[in-house]
Enzyme design. Structure first.
Site, mmCIF file in Angstrom:
data_model
loop_
_atom_site.group_PDB
_atom_site.id
_atom_site.type_symbol
_atom_site.label_atom_id
_atom_site.label_comp_id
_atom_site.label_asym_id
_atom_site.label_seq_id
_atom_site.Cartn_x
_atom_site.Cartn_y
_atom_site.Cartn_z
ATOM 1 N N GLY B 71 40.674 31.786 36.508
ATOM 2 C CA GLY B 71 41.313 31.019 37.420
ATOM 3 C C GLY B 71 40.261 31.935 38.171
ATOM 4 N N THR B 72 40.202 32.972 38.995
ATOM 5 C CA THR B 72 39.382 33.993 39.943
ATOM 6 C C THR B 72 38.146 33.183 39.902
ATOM 7 O OG1 THR B 72 41.604 36.028 40.100
ATOM 8 C CG2 THR B 72 39.559 36.347 40.249
ATOM 9 N N ASN B 150 50.822 28.759 43.497
ATOM 10 C CA ASN B 150 52.149 29.375 42.461
ATOM 11 C C ASN B 150 52.751 29.930 43.095
ATOM 12 O OD1 ASN B 150 49.480 30.354 44.356
ATOM 13 N ND2 ASN B 150 50.191 32.813 43.536
ATOM 14 N N GLN B 178 47.975 26.104 37.722
ATOM 15 C CA GLN B 178 49.099 26.355 38.018
ATOM 16 C C GLN B 178 49.470 24.695 37.897
ATOM 17 O OE1 GLN B 178 51.406 28.736 38.010
ATOM 18 N NE2 GLN B 178 50.497 30.145 38.587
ATOM 19 N N SER B 198 43.075 28.582 34.818
ATOM 20 C CA SER B 198 43.379 29.353 33.492
ATOM 21 C C SER B 198 43.620 28.728 32.457
ATOM 22 C CB SER B 198 43.549 29.864 34.423
ATOM 23 O OG SER B 198 43.860 31.813 33.962
ATOM 24 N N HIS B 200 45.042 31.315 30.177
ATOM 25 C CA HIS B 200 46.850 32.025 30.496
ATOM 26 C C HIS B 200 47.921 32.278 30.788
ATOM 27 C CE1 HIS B 200 47.238 35.079 34.186
ATOM 28 N NE2 HIS B 200 46.280 34.672 34.038
ATOM 29 N N THR B 236 27.299 36.494 27.436
ATOM 30 C CA THR B 236 27.325 35.676 25.886
ATOM 31 C C THR B 236 28.852 34.992 25.990
ATOM 32 O OG1 THR B 236 25.996 37.538 25.337
ATOM 33 C CG2 THR B 236 28.420 36.042 23.901
ATOM 34 N N CYS B 324 55.628 45.834 47.941
ATOM 35 C CA CYS B 324 55.522 46.893 48.576
ATOM 36 C C CYS B 324 53.768 47.485 49.022
ATOM 37 C CB CYS B 324 55.853 48.089 48.501
ATOM 38 S SG CYS B 324 55.914 49.547 49.198
HETATM 39 C C1 LIG Z 1 20.433 44.626 27.125
HETATM 40 C C2 LIG Z 1 21.902 44.048 27.012
HETATM 41 N N1 LIG Z 1 22.464 44.285 28.114
HETATM 42 C C3 LIG Z 1 22.905 43.223 29.105
HETATM 43 C C4 LIG Z 1 23.466 42.140 27.576
HETATM 44 C C5 LIG Z 1 24.199 40.717 28.465
HETATM 45 O O1 LIG Z 1 25.984 41.707 27.594
HETATM 46 P P1 LIG Z 1 27.345 40.546 27.032
HETATM 47 O O2 LIG Z 1 26.236 39.279 26.025
HETATM 48 O O3 LIG Z 1 28.196 41.254 26.848
HETATM 49 O O4 LIG Z 1 27.077 39.751 28.212
HETATM 50 C C6 LIG Z 1 22.990 42.270 26.167
HETATM 51 C C7 LIG Z 1 22.859 40.886 25.088
HETATM 52 O O5 LIG Z 1 23.369 40.214 25.522
HETATM 53 C C8 LIG Z 1 21.989 43.490 26.162
HETATM 54 O O6 LIG Z 1 21.816 43.591 24.715
HETATM 55 C C1 LIG Z 2 46.889 29.406 41.999
HETATM 56 C C2 LIG Z 2 46.356 30.585 41.209
HETATM 57 N N1 LIG Z 2 44.669 31.072 41.392
HETATM 58 C C3 LIG Z 2 44.667 31.376 40.583
HETATM 59 C C4 LIG Z 2 44.390 32.281 39.742
HETATM 60 C C5 LIG Z 2 44.248 33.468 38.957
HETATM 61 O O1 LIG Z 2 43.483 32.980 37.682
HETATM 62 P P1 LIG Z 2 43.477 34.170 37.079
HETATM 63 O O2 LIG Z 2 44.335 34.913 36.437
HETATM 64 O O3 LIG Z 2 42.985 33.608 35.769
HETATM 65 O O4 LIG Z 2 42.614 35.065 37.591
HETATM 66 C C6 LIG Z 2 45.803 32.540 39.904
HETATM 67 C C7 LIG Z 2 46.870 33.057 38.873
HETATM 68 O O5 LIG Z 2 46.766 34.364 38.919
HETATM 69 C C8 LIG Z 2 46.920 31.091 40.100
HETATM 70 O O6 LIG Z 2 48.074 31.779 40.438
HETATM 71 S S1 FES Z 3 59.332 48.997 50.228
HETATM 72 FE FE1 FES Z 3 57.564 50.293 49.175
HETATM 73 S S2 FES Z 3 59.371 52.289 48.891
HETATM 74 FE FE2 FES Z 3 60.476 51.215 49.400
#
Ligand SMILES: Cc1ncc(COP(=O)(O)O)c(C=O)c1O
Ligand SMILES: Cc1ncc(COP(=O)(O)O)c(C=O)c1O
Ligand code: FES
Ligand code: FES
Lengths: 122, 385, 385, 122
Positions: B71-72, B150, B178, B198, B200, B236, B324
């Site tokens: 989601g981020t 959220n 959400q 997202s 998860h 990938t 905190c």
């Molecule tokens: C040398 C090299 N760098 C970067 C990547 C990219 O990694 P990823 O597939 O995890 O995005 C690959 C493979 O695709 C690679 O062979």
């Molecule tokens: C409203 C909202 N947007 C974005 C995110 C981010 O998604 P993710 O945890 O998959 O990065 C969350 C949860 O953390 C969310 O609750």
């Molecule tokens: S609020 Fe952070 S230690 Fe108490």
């Protein structure tokens, strides 16, 4: 995250309350900030015979309150005034990084209570 | 000890049907979807199916789905993606209660010279649509308003806002992280150009998500490389993760009405029982325009982290809106935006329900909560003033 | 039909020990690592262990590891991450044979006004270190040279280059996506400031990777949000994926010497048997400074895609360096940089070996290759000229 | 990605070779580009009695070569000249998107061979 000792003090705090006919009272914090620690003491023959706390706050605020009270109880006024943050933290087997905000509040409240007592008995 | 999980807005357990769907894709059908050989084409076919599952669940076309790492990243891609296509348009409108993924993307763009209007919300968390409309400028590039919040679960009038955006010819993005799986999410009904999801949060695996991008919407990528996902997201493809996400979306759509009835019943029961048994409590967020699984309540004379930890010791997992960061006990930006009073703002708990929770869990939760609040209030110097 | 996978540079099957390590993290230990309750702390502990496993495998400290969504994102983060910390330093040095994740990140930065020097390589694929050193400017922000090439397997003199970078006080990044698990990778021995790793190339799950960032190296994030990974990579951590990645790194380190001996034996046997049985063939890349698992050979009078597809029909999965993008049959930028002759450049095959390949597979591969080449050459108008 | 028919023509191409005493020959492509298609024809009574190909190239180059030769064989010169790219593609049950580079080469080579025949017999 928190040490076992912190969780123990937090979940089973001793000496909760307000000492009756307190000889000194200290209070730190505000609702805006999110925590208030109140410590009251009973002094007899220059010894902190009874110490109690009431705390609204986080795990650190509550566990340090409980720890400070336990450390202070039975000590002389001077001994209690000499307690340091380090004493409290080591008693609690450490506090997690980034959670140090409240760690000094309980000690501040205790010393405020002692100063209150000293001031009243001058 | 029985453990009860009521933090489904943070993350959810992966559904066993989802795990089953994923399993073959680790060591059997393990090919790189870009490879031409049969190991590759098998993987590519699995991606196609998942793309269709995700698209179908939100009423979109498969080619309108870009898979991301969550989601981020989807939020980042949506907002930063339109910027290069809007030379001169350097103004963004969003709300004060967005997720940090949106807010911090906006601050980043501010640091690059963009201007951002953060529209306020009312005490229930509903965005001020009038202010939003008034803040539109000639150089507004995008409006981004979340579908459901959220923290407090408030649902925004997205149809209304998207109508305004369309009228002014401005791209509209919504963060539906959400809302998917809890209320109906259809890109045409909502009238959005982009929508973040997202995996998860809907009983799929972590580290996967999608951005829906309506055909005809021009965006540029934020991660560069081998031009996967039609060049919009290089790297990938996480085949097993995407397969699980696809399955989770299919299940979310299939079970939506059943799940939402079940969650609404539990939610309403939890809220009314807390009100019945605990004093000095308030419900945060909108009373009715809220997610079926969100209960966010504040308790006077009890601090959030302390409640959370005591509940955890009783096997109940929830979340709090106060955190905190060492220098200060910060109330969440959402609760602050809702102007919750000082006595309530540090004592909030979010109990977010899931498909697998039961009415028994609600009983257990109420008991644990009563014990917790009693204990903390006995300790509080404020309770008896 | 027996299927033989010899495309491990594209991706690898997930090791069964890795799958076993991941399984509990879908539906049992499923918490969000940021949550304060026990579901969260369990997840956080799993992340810590994985961080240590990754760090240990490359001689780094756990706090120097940033988890990402893969090698592509790691490369993007390394190169774009240093830019904001180098106000005025707008020059980047890299090589002509980098992965698209590096090259396209560089083109993106060029589009923003940065300048990039692409250092050439010799016919074996070794970077011209003299040219690299000469191209250093006062405003050079970063040098990025891959540890080992993904197509031809050539290993670069990283220690030498990092020494030069250090002398000139310039950040040095290496893409070690292909070298990890095949040759020793130790960040101190290599002398690098940053190093990219991808999980799915070392029998871990897809969609996870890491960037090593040496303590004291200032980078800024490229994805914004909830400030996970110490603010360097926002987004809910992919716990199961990271756990699998950690396990895969541990296994890669444990098995490195055994694996590399096994792969080297197979590699050398495959090369010599191809030379013995097939005419008009050449080895691409460096004869000795090459990855133990890389065989890249070109065959006259046979085109890459056709070879690949015929081999696939015989159950053998390999890759080719030529690809059709409709407008042209492009030879890979790597083979072009090595100045491979026209007759060879469109007929290249990459056979990349893995832990689970056997000498039997090599036999099978050679047989299938002979049959394939014979068939295609019989069809070629060039073969009998 | 490829249709069954494409893979069939590719893996079992018929009519590979060079027609003996060819009446016309056409060749398209170069090694630099990565593919060469050579088509040779034998014409009798205005009919393409024999057609053969030799191709160095990708799957599309080979399968379209085989298809073009099959389509042309037995046709009159005019009929063969009238063959279109669409005829070839539909015979192959389609070609994948983005793989159209080589799809016209084989037909070009055939027409070049026919023109060669016409030219020689003028
Ligand atoms: C040398 C090299 N760098 C970067 C990547 C990219 O990694 P990823 O597939 O995890 O995005 C690959 C493979 O695709 C690679 O062979
Ligand atoms: C409203 C909202 N947007 C974005 C995110 C981010 O998604 P993710 O945890 O998959 O990065 C969350 C949860 O953390 C969310 O609750
Ligand atoms: S609020 Fe952070 S230690 Fe108490
Ligand atoms: S190279 Fe033949 S179709 Fe692309």
């Amino acid at each position: 995250m928190y040490s076992k000792k912190v969780m123990e003090e937090f979940s089973n705090p001793a000496n909760v309350g307000v000492v009756e006919d307190a000889d000194g009272v200290g209070e730190v914090g505000s609702t805006i900030d999110g925590d208030i620690i109140n410590i009251s003491i009973k002094v007899k023959d220059n010894i902190l015979e009874d110490v109690k706390f009431k705390t609204f706050g986080c795990v650190v605020a509550i566990s340090t309150s409980s720890a400070v009270v336990k450390l202070a109880k039975g000590k002389t006024v001077d001994e209690a005034m000499a307690l340091t943050n380090e004493d409290v933290i080591s008693y609690l087997d450490g506090l997690p990084e980034g959670k140090d905000r409240c760690s000094g509040f309980a000690l501040d409240a205790l010393k405020m209570a002692i100063n209150d007592y000293i001031h009243k008995n001058k | 000890m029985k453990r009860i999980y009521m933090d489904h807005s943070a993350t959810t357990p992966v559904d066993s049907l989802v795990v089953d769907a994923m399993l073959p894709f680790f060591s059997e059908i393990f090919g790189n979807a870009s490879s031409l050989h049969s190991f590759g084409t098998e993987a590519a076919e699995a991606l196609s199916l998942a793309r269709k599952q995700v698209a179908d669940a939100i009423g979109a076309l498969p080619e309108e789905i870009i898979f991301t790492s969550g989601g981020t990243e989807s939020d980042n891609l949506a907002i930063r993606g339109v910027v290069p296509f809007n030379e001169g348009k350097k103004h963004i409108i969003t709300s004060v209660i967005e997720h940090p993924a949106v807010l911090n993307t906006c601050s980043f763009l501010e640091s690059l010279g963009h201007e951002v209007t953060y529209v306020p919300v009312d005490v229930d968390g509903i965005i001020d649509v009038k202010v939003l409309e008034e803040s539109i400028r000639k150089n507004t590039a995008i409006i981004s308003v979340m579908h459901a919040n959220n923290e407090v679960g408030t649902i925004q009038p997205i149809e209304e806002i998207s109508g305004i955006a369309k009228e002014h010819n401005i791209y509209f993005h919504t963060d539906a992280v959400q809302s998917v799986g809890k209320i109906p999410v259809n890109v045409d009904d909502l009238g959005v150009d982009m929508l973040s999801i997202s995996s998860h949060k809907i009983h799929g695996p972590k580290g996967v998500g999608a951005l829906y991008v309506r055909n005809g919407t021009n965006i540029s990528p934020i991660v560069f490389g081998g031009n996967h996902e039609k060049g919009m997201r290089s790297g990938t493809e996480n085949v097993s993760g995407i397969v699980g996400f696809g399955k989770a979306m299919e299940l979310a759509a299939e079970r939506l009405s059943e799940d939402s009835v079940h969650m609404t019943r539990m939610r309403d029961s939890l809220i009314s029982r807390v009100f019945d048994t605990i004093s000095d409590v308030r419900l945060n967020g909108h009373p009715s325009k809220r997610l079926p699984n969100n209960v966010n309540m504040s308790f006077k004379y009890a601090e959030g982290e302390s409640m959370l930890m005591l509940l955890d010791m009783q096997g109940v997992a929830v979340s709090t809106g106060s955190a905190c960061s060492s220098k200060s006990l910060k109330a969440s930006h959402v609760l602050s935006a809702l102007r919750i009073e000082d006595e309530f703002i540090h004592g909030s708990l979010r109990m977010s329900l899931g498909r697998e929770n039961t009415m028994d869990d609600i009983d257990h939760m109420v008991d644990a909560l009563q014990e917790t609040i009693t204990k903390l209030r006995a300790m509080s110097p404020l309770a008896d003033r």
